[in-house]
Write a protein that holds these residues in place. Structure first.
Motif, PDB file in Angstrom:
ATOM      1  N   ARG A  19     -11.689  -0.514  10.772  1.00  0.00           N
ATOM      2  CA  ARG A  19     -11.671  -0.108  11.649  1.00  0.00           C
ATOM      3  C   ARG A  19     -13.100  -0.333  12.444  1.00  0.00           C
ATOM      4  O   ARG A  19     -14.108   0.114  11.639  1.00  0.00           O
TER       5      ARG A  19
ATOM      6  N   THR B 190     -15.991   1.412  14.757  1.00  0.00           N
ATOM      7  CA  THR B 190     -16.134   2.805  14.340  1.00  0.00           C
ATOM      8  C   THR B 190     -17.262   2.635  15.892  1.00  0.00           C
ATOM      9  O   THR B 190     -17.085   4.024  16.348  1.00  0.00           O
ATOM     10  N   ASN B 191     -17.950   1.928  15.772  1.00  0.00           N
ATOM     11  CA  ASN B 191     -19.111   1.825  17.124  1.00  0.00           C
ATOM     12  C   ASN B 191     -19.119   0.184  17.126  1.00  0.00           C
ATOM     13  O   ASN B 191     -19.387  -0.479  16.648  1.00  0.00           O
TER      14      ASN B 191
ATOM     15  N   LYS C 189     -15.563   0.230   9.349  1.00  0.00           N
ATOM     16  CA  LYS C 189     -14.837   1.369   8.365  1.00  0.00           C
ATOM     17  C   LYS C 189     -14.095   0.723   7.295  1.00  0.00           C
ATOM     18  O   LYS C 189     -13.429   0.535   8.601  1.00  0.00           O
TER      19      LYS C 189
ATOM     20  N   GLU D 108     -10.255   1.183   5.797  1.00  0.00           N
ATOM     21  CA  GLU D 108      -9.539   1.892   6.078  1.00  0.00           C
ATOM     22  C   GLU D 108      -8.847   2.360   4.930  1.00  0.00           C
ATOM     23  O   GLU D 108      -9.587   2.353   3.397  1.00  0.00           O
TER      24      GLU D 108
ATOM     25  N   PRO E 132     -18.697   8.675   5.137  1.00  0.00           N
ATOM     26  CA  PRO E 132     -18.701   8.768   6.378  1.00  0.00           C
ATOM     27  C   PRO E 132     -20.408   7.317   6.371  1.00  0.00           C
ATOM     28  O   PRO E 132     -20.379   6.205   7.361  1.00  0.00           O
TER      29      PRO E 132
ATOM     30  N   ASN F 200     -20.045   1.077   5.468  1.00  0.00           N
ATOM     31  CA  ASN F 200     -19.607   0.373   6.288  1.00  0.00           C
ATOM     32  C   ASN F 200     -19.808  -1.214   6.112  1.00  0.00           C
ATOM     33  O   ASN F 200     -20.637  -1.621   5.252  1.00  0.00           O
TER      34      ASN F 200
ATOM     35  N   THR G 145     -12.663  -0.353  19.308  1.00  0.00           N
ATOM     36  CA  THR G 145     -13.112   0.882  17.944  1.00  0.00           C
ATOM     37  C   THR G 145     -11.833   1.118  17.629  1.00  0.00           C
ATOM     38  O   THR G 145     -11.072   1.245  17.015  1.00  0.00           O
ATOM     39  N   LYS G 146     -10.023   0.043  18.466  1.00  0.00           N
ATOM     40  CA  LYS G 146      -9.351   0.791  18.447  1.00  0.00           C
ATOM     41  C   LYS G 146      -8.576  -0.539  17.632  1.00  0.00           C
ATOM     42  O   LYS G 146      -7.790   0.039  16.927  1.00  0.00           O
TER      43      LYS G 146
END
Length: 400
Positions: free
Chosen positions: A326, A328-329, A339, A341, A346, A349, A365-366
């Protein structure tokens, strides 16, 4: 709603009684039992609302009546049952049968001692209807007929749901804590049915025919399965159904010994019950399930083309230069970061350049994406050291 009558009689095919049974079938669905063995089997295996018993066969012998009455007394004494005979040895004379039916154990306020074939047809029809319609179970069956009809002949699933509805309306006392697992079993039935129609991938049901509920809910929602490597090209579940199925599985998973989700994310129902031991959570989940089932029946009926449904089954690309994750920003310059799944790192990416985003209008971001990437080297401005970074070269698929 049609009244189903379990009927023991050896004369269903009799010419003399043809008009009688034709009339009965205009008012009821008859579950015919020609022998006592058929009756003993169907009283357990069939769904019925009332019982009618013949007394003697055409040769004047016990048709299985005595055995049937004993079975009724043993497990179904509170259900409506009637005696319907055409034998004068029973109907016109004092007999052991008539004497038995007059005893206190056989007294029924809703029924006469016995009814005479051809002579009392209309009275029997009316008395059956009245006795059945006054039962709370029958009234509830009518009230919830739209959801109960989803199951067709799957009596077990229907009984499990109906038990909860009886409890909800105060007609049955059950241990509500044991019924959370029953809700999962009903969902399992729904997913098995979806698989038969091609709506659910075969991989969601293992070799032992066990349904992976979590993966099934993801597949039907058009999302990639976590471990099976498949997804559906469209979302069968609308968002509200997908969210409700997910919520139901998360809550009931806390009562299941075979739940698939991460145990750390399961609702601790025992702790909840220690604090508030009421059945209201079960009732709310039951009503949620009712909506899911009603929606499913309509959707499955409209989408019954098996070949078309399985054509939507897709494989998630499995190689080292592809991943699913997904966003992330998205920075002000339009650079996005995805990022993977399931990753808990953290710093792990993959960057997606703005020109790729423009090709996929509506990305935010969804979204869950499968991308193809390459490794490129970039100098770390803080350390001055070249570092390998993943950079997306193509967006392969966007999951809605």
């Amino acid at each position: 709603m049609e009244i189903k009558v379990l009927w023991l009689d050896d004369e269903f095919d009799s010419e003399a009684l043809k008009s009688t049974f034709i009339r009965m079938e205009k008012h009821f669905r008859l579950i015919k039992c020609y022998t006592k063995d058929e009756f003993l089997d169907k009283i357990e295996s069939e769904e019925w609302d009332a019982i009618v018993l013949d007394v003697l066969d055409t040769n004047g012998r016990d048709s299985g009546f005595q055995t049937a009455v004993r079975r009724i007394f043993k497990g179904y004494k509170d259900e409506p049952w009637f005696v319907f005979s055409g034998q004068e040895n029973v109907t016109k004379k004092e007999s052991d049968i008539r004497a038995m039916l007059a005893e206190e154990d056989c007294q029924r306020e809703y029924a006469d001692i016995l009814y005479i074939k051809s002579e009392h047809n209309d009275k029997l029809i009316n008395d059956i209807k009245n006795a059945v319609s006054e039962k709370s179970a029958w009234q509830l069956k009518n009230k919830y007929s739209n959801v109960l009809s989803v199951f067709d002949d799957n009596i077990q699933g229907k009984e499990q749901l109906f038990d909860i509805l009886l409890m909800l309306h105060g007609h049955k006392h059950l241990d509500h804590q044991t019924y959370y697992t029953q809700l999962r079993l009903i969902l399992e039935w729904m997913f098995r049915n979806a698989n038969k129609r091609g709506l659910l991938h075969d991989k969601c049901i293992d070799e032992k025919r066990k349904v992976n509920l979590t993966e099934s809910s993801l597949f039907m929602a058009g999302k990639p399965t976590k471990h099976l490597g498949v997804y559906c090209d469209i979302a069968h579940f609308p968002k509200i159904i997908a969210d409700n199925v997910k919520s139901l599985l998360e809550v009931t998973g806390g009562a299941s010994h075979t739940a698939e989700p991460d145990k750390n994310n399961l609702v601790n129902l025992q702790t909840y019950w220690d604090q508030i031991n009421t059945p209201y959570l079960l009732y709310s989940l039951t009503f949620m399930l009712c909506d899911i089932l009603i929606w499913y029946k309509e959707y499955a009926t409209k989408n019954s083309n098996y070949a078309k449904n399985i054509s939507l089954w897709k494989e998630i690309p499995q190689n080292e230069s592809q991943l699913t994750g997904r966003i992330t920003n998205i920075t002000q310059s339009g650079l996005a970061f995805l990022k993977p799944e399931g990753s808990n790192n953290p710093n792990e990416n993959c960057s997606i350049n703005p020109h790729l985003l423009y090709d996929m209008l509506g990305l935010d971001t969804k979204n869950l994406l499968t991308i193809e990437y390459e490794i490129q080297q970039f100098k770390n401005n803080k350390t001055g050291v070249n570092e390998d970074k993943r950079v997306a070269t193509r967006i392969i698929h966007k999951f809605e």
